[in-house]
Scaffold this active site. Structure first.
Site, PDB file in Angstrom:
ATOM      1  CE  LYS B  49      40.517  31.821  33.083  1.00 52.80           C
ATOM      2  NZ  LYS B  49      39.198  31.357  33.547  1.00 52.80           N
ATOM      3  CB  SER B 124      40.083  28.354  35.918  1.00 55.00           C
ATOM      4  OG  SER B 124      39.183  29.097  35.104  1.00 55.00           O
ATOM      5  CB  SER B 148      36.456  30.153  36.163  1.00 57.34           C
ATOM      6  OG  SER B 148      36.699  28.771  36.189  1.00 57.34           O
TER       7      SER B 148
END
Lengths: 454, 431
Positions: B49, B124, B148
């Site tokens: 990420k 996210s 997330s």
């Protein structure tokens, strides 16, 4: 009209590494931005390492030396947010009080806590040096108990003495930063920032009192505000008014669990802690029988106090106290040096005092030698020889020995005066014995002749 | 496959799968690193990420703020992955600074949901979930502050683990809310997720908030034997959840019962209070965390270039952290947090794990407008886990109209193995 003064004093702690990372703290010795890592420059994603234990212990020790009680519960590290180029993360980490309710010479200490130093921003070049960023600081907050610039100056000196005693604060000049609050009775409180020395504090307070008094005289009110001290001009200047006061939006730092100082830790620090100057003074009086006023001077500097104790092992403590306090301290003050800075060894002081006590040199000579020692530390013997002080020494001593020998041998003297010339040789022999053969026999004979013939 | 060929083939797939918009930056040295790889993860392609620092790659957090920011150091989890031979193939898309639950707030365009085309992938960790779901990597790292990892894992039909707070080092993770953030693994199967978790977990002496616990070898200890396992289920889940999702979840619970587990009712009366507690905490901590993006060091000042959701959070954080409100909001949030923690830990006392839905609604269509409160509503079932600091895992339970629905399994602190075993049992496809 009473003057009301309080201080917030920041001093760097003498730790090897920074507060939240392993970067070294000797930022003065290295090029800008070299003692840095992702933590102390606030790189995205970096997290503080566990709080430097050495720094926590130092603050606890300083708080204890100032007579504070150590906070028992969890002590949170807070984030104090403000926007300035020297703050790499946009906030400074500052602990809640570690010590509280202390007292130094009758001045109450409100609290003692731990902070990190920001970087150094040069507005002229627009450059920031992060070498200093993250260096641990102790902050000491006093009650507004001080009543004059003179009292304030004495307090700061005393405080520096204590910090120095602990050995946990950085001794280099310029690292003491204080903010001061000052008001005249019934008037608004003004905060002065950017004070970097004891002298600066004194000057800033003097200026500020005059400024506030003159405002009042003209019937104007003193505004509640923060002012900056401009060292070069020795004046203070408005920084911001109360209405513009920043909101730091304090929050407990989520990256750092609160500190917990255990009673065991406090006991451990207490056991290893140096005496406070006050304790030392009392002990000197009790242990060595020196006068309280002498003890105060002796304890004024840790190295001087230690030197005194060393010397007191070798020579009479009261004699040593008088000499260290009156003569050595006088010469040091005259030369604007601390004992540590002078570089004089305790051995040299011992030698000197021994010679004085043994009558090998006169007190007057002793004082002269001290002046030379403070200017340039060296073996006392060498000074005596090189400066021709040995001559003085010889004459003094021979004369004294002659006097004694004459007084002790009235019969021989009478015989000599009665015409027995060789009778005086016996007296010469006695003088030689007294001076352990170091005197010149011919000189002695001449001296004796003069003496007995009056 | 694995090894050099595996990585090479993934790199090709990434190139072909560009329309997914899962990656923001690729590692030009991936093949070279695959050749030298040795260890537990040797040659496994790992997507990271974009809020996790990988030296030499852009950690843009899907924001114009950090558009050109190249990390100068490896996050601790990345160091550990490299040490075990894992190969970082690239940096994934995400909601900007992890502020979002749909993957749409990225400054570089939304990510597609490979498992439900035209729908949001969730967020996210949108790019990480999509990359795993589209087989663009073996596994991925996500971060989970209020769901997330689990939210996009649920929407994309993959496995995602949010570890116990403090089990996995955060060093190198760019903050959303420091007291809640955790890095965790995302993968297509439980074994890979367990393997990646055991590599990244464990104390970091250079960090204050990791637990001093050596993690077990989760992957080796995986077991499908769950007879006697007590699984808690709270009726309160249903108050918030689309009945079609509830029905998929109940079928999973039935399967678990058939495998020998016992489903036990638990109560979570304060479940709905988690959201406001969570968001107050996030606003304040995020405001603090973003103060460093002042435009002096990283080119752009965050408030001047960020998207609306990031700006909303910063401004709300600035507002509620004012001195005059500190007692009213943030401190209150902290108090509520302990209440929610007590409630969850209390409920877990009588059971091994608590199982239920992950996201209360099906993912909306990409581009469909949504008001912030509705968007925050996606997180109602995942935020309590973070507030309590406990672990949770997600696995695909089934589908509603072809859209994946994930089962969320929460456990006691450091109860990762139990959670993984329940997921493992469900993965088997039996019963």
């Amino acid at each position: 009209m009473e003057t009301i003064i309080g201080f917030e004093i920041h001093e760097q702690l003498a730790t090897r590494t920074k507060l939240y990372c392993d970067s070294p703290t000797n930022y003065r010795d290295v090029p800008p931005n070299t003692n840095v890592c992702e933590v102390c420059t606030g790189m995205p994603g970096a997290k503080p390492h566990p709080v430097n234990q050495e720094a926590i212990d130092a603050v606890v020790e300083i708080a204890l030396m100032l007579g504070c009680e150590i906070v028992k519960g969890p002590i949170y590290i807070q984030r104090k947010h403000y926007d300035y180029p020297d703050l790499p993360s946009g906030y400074q980490r500052t602990s809640l009080p570690i010590g509280r309710n202390g007292n130094l010479n009758g001045i109450n200490i409100w609290e003692v806590h731990l902070e990190e130093d920001p970087g150094k921003y040069d507005p002229t070049s627009g450059k920031v040096d992060y070498n200093r960023s993250g260096v641990p600081l102790v902050e000491i907050v006093t009650a507004p108990d001080l009543r004059s610039p003179e009292e304030a100056r004495n307090f700061l000196r005393e405080l520096i003495k204590i910090l120095h005693y602990t050995g946990k604060a950085r001794a280099e000049g310029g690292t003491m930063r204080t903010d001061t609050n000052i008001s005249l009775e019934g008037g608004a409180r003004v905060e002065i920032k950017n004070i970097n020395s004891v002298k600066g504090a004194y000057k800033a307070l003097k200026f500020e009192i005059a400024r506030q008094k003159s405002l009042r005289k003209r019937g104007a009110a003193v505004r509640r505000e923060t002012r900056a001290f401009l060292e070069a001009q020795m004046i203070t200047k408005t920084m911001r008014l109360k209405e513009e006061a920043e909101d730091y939006r304090y929050i407990p730092d989520p990256d750092i669990p609160p500190l917990l100082i255990t009673p065991e830790k406090i006991a451990e620090i207490k056991a290893a802690m140096p005496e406070t100057p006050g304790m030392k003074e009392r002990r000197f009086v009790a242990q060595y029988g020196v006068k309280p006023e002498d003890a105060k001077v002796l304890a004024s500097e840790l190295e001087l106090a230690n030197a005194f104790e060393e010397v007191a092992k070798e020579v009479d403590p009261q004699f040593a106290a008088t000499w260290v306090r009156d003569e050595l301290k006088r010469v040091l003050v005259y030369n604007d040096k601390s004992f540590a800075e002078s570089g004089i060894g305790t051995g040299q002081v011992v030698d000197l005092l021994r010679m004085i006590q043994a009558g090998e040199i006169t007190p007057k000579t002793g004082k002269k030698i001290l002046e030379i020692l403070v200017a340039k530390p060296q073996p006392v013997e060498r000074i005596v020889e090189e400066m021709g002080l040995g001559k003085i020494k010889a004459d003094d001593i021979i004369e004294k020995a002659c006097e004694e020998a004459v007084a002790e041998n009235p019969q021989a003297v009478a015989d000599y005066l009665g015409g027995k010339g060789e009778a005086l040789n016996y007296v010469v022999g006695q003088v030689m014995r007294k001076t352990r053969g170091r005197a010149d026999a011919k000189t002695v004979l001449e001296m004796l002749k003069k003496k007995v013939q009056g | 496959m694995g090894g050099v060929e595996g990585v090479a083939s993934y790199l090709e797939s990434i190139e072909e799968g560009k329309e997914v918009n899962a990656f923001l930056d690729l590692n030009p040295r991936a093949l070279e690193e695959a050749r030298l790889a040795e260890g537990k993860l040797a040659g496994l392609a790992i997507a990271v990420k974009s809020n996790i620092s990988v030296k030499g790659l852009r950690a843009a957090c899907a924001s114009f703020t950090l558009e050109n920011y190249v990390a100068g150091y490896d996050a601790t989890v990345v160091e550990r992955i490299r040490k075990e031979g894992g190969v970082v193939v690239g940096m994934t898309n995400m909601d900007e600074f992890a502020c979002g639950s749909s993957g749409e707030t990225s400054a570089f365009g939304p990510t597609q949901n490979p498992a439900a085309p035209g729908r949001i992938p969730g967020g996210s960790s949108s790019g990480s979930a999509a990359a795993v779901a589209a087989s663009l990597c073996d596994a991925a790292l996500g971060s989970d502050t209020g769901g997330s990892i689990r939210n996009p894992a649920s929407h994309c039909g993959i496995v995602g683990i949010k570890p116990t707070y403090g089990l996995v080092p955060r060093y190198g993770l760019i903050d959303l809310a420091m007291s809640l953030d955790q890095i965790g693994p995302m993968a297509r199967d439980v074994h890979t997720a367990a393997l990646l978790l055991e590599v990244i977990a464990g104390p970091n002496p250079k960090e204050c908030t990791t637990l001093k616990v050596e993690p077990p070898e989760y992957s080796r200890l995986l077991s499908r034997k769950i007879d006697g396992c007590r699984i808690g289920y709270a009726r309160e889940f249903e108050e918030f959840t689309d009945p079609r999702i509830t029905s998929v979840i109940k079928k999973s619970l039935d399967r678990l019962e058939r495998m020998g587990a016992e489903v036990v009712p638990v109560t979570l009366p304060n479940l709905g209070k988690g959201l406001s507690t969570y968001y107050l905490t996030v606003f304040v901590e995020f405001f603090s965390a973003t103060r460093k993006f002042d435009g002096r060091r990283y080119g752009r000042k965050i408030e001047e270039v960020c998207g609306r959701e990031v700006l909303r959070r910063i401004l709300l954080g600035r507002y509620i952290s004012q001195k005059e409100y500190s007692g009213k909001y943030y401190k209150k949030a902290l108090q509520f947090r302990s209440l929610i923690k007590r409630e969850l830990l209390g409920a877990l006392e009588g059971v091994d794990v608590i199982a239920g839905p992950t996201v209360p609604k099906l993912p909306h269509r990409l581009g469909e407008s949504m008001d912030p409160m509705a968007m925050y509503g996606y997180d109602v079932l995942t935020v309590p886990t973070n507030l309590a600091g406990i672990p949770a895992g997600v696995i695909k339970a089934g589908e509603v109209d072809g859209i994946p629905v994930g089962l969320q399994v929460q456990g006691e602190p450091l109860g990762e193995q139990k959670i993984l075993n329940v997921l493992y049992a469900l993965e088997d496809g039996g019963c």
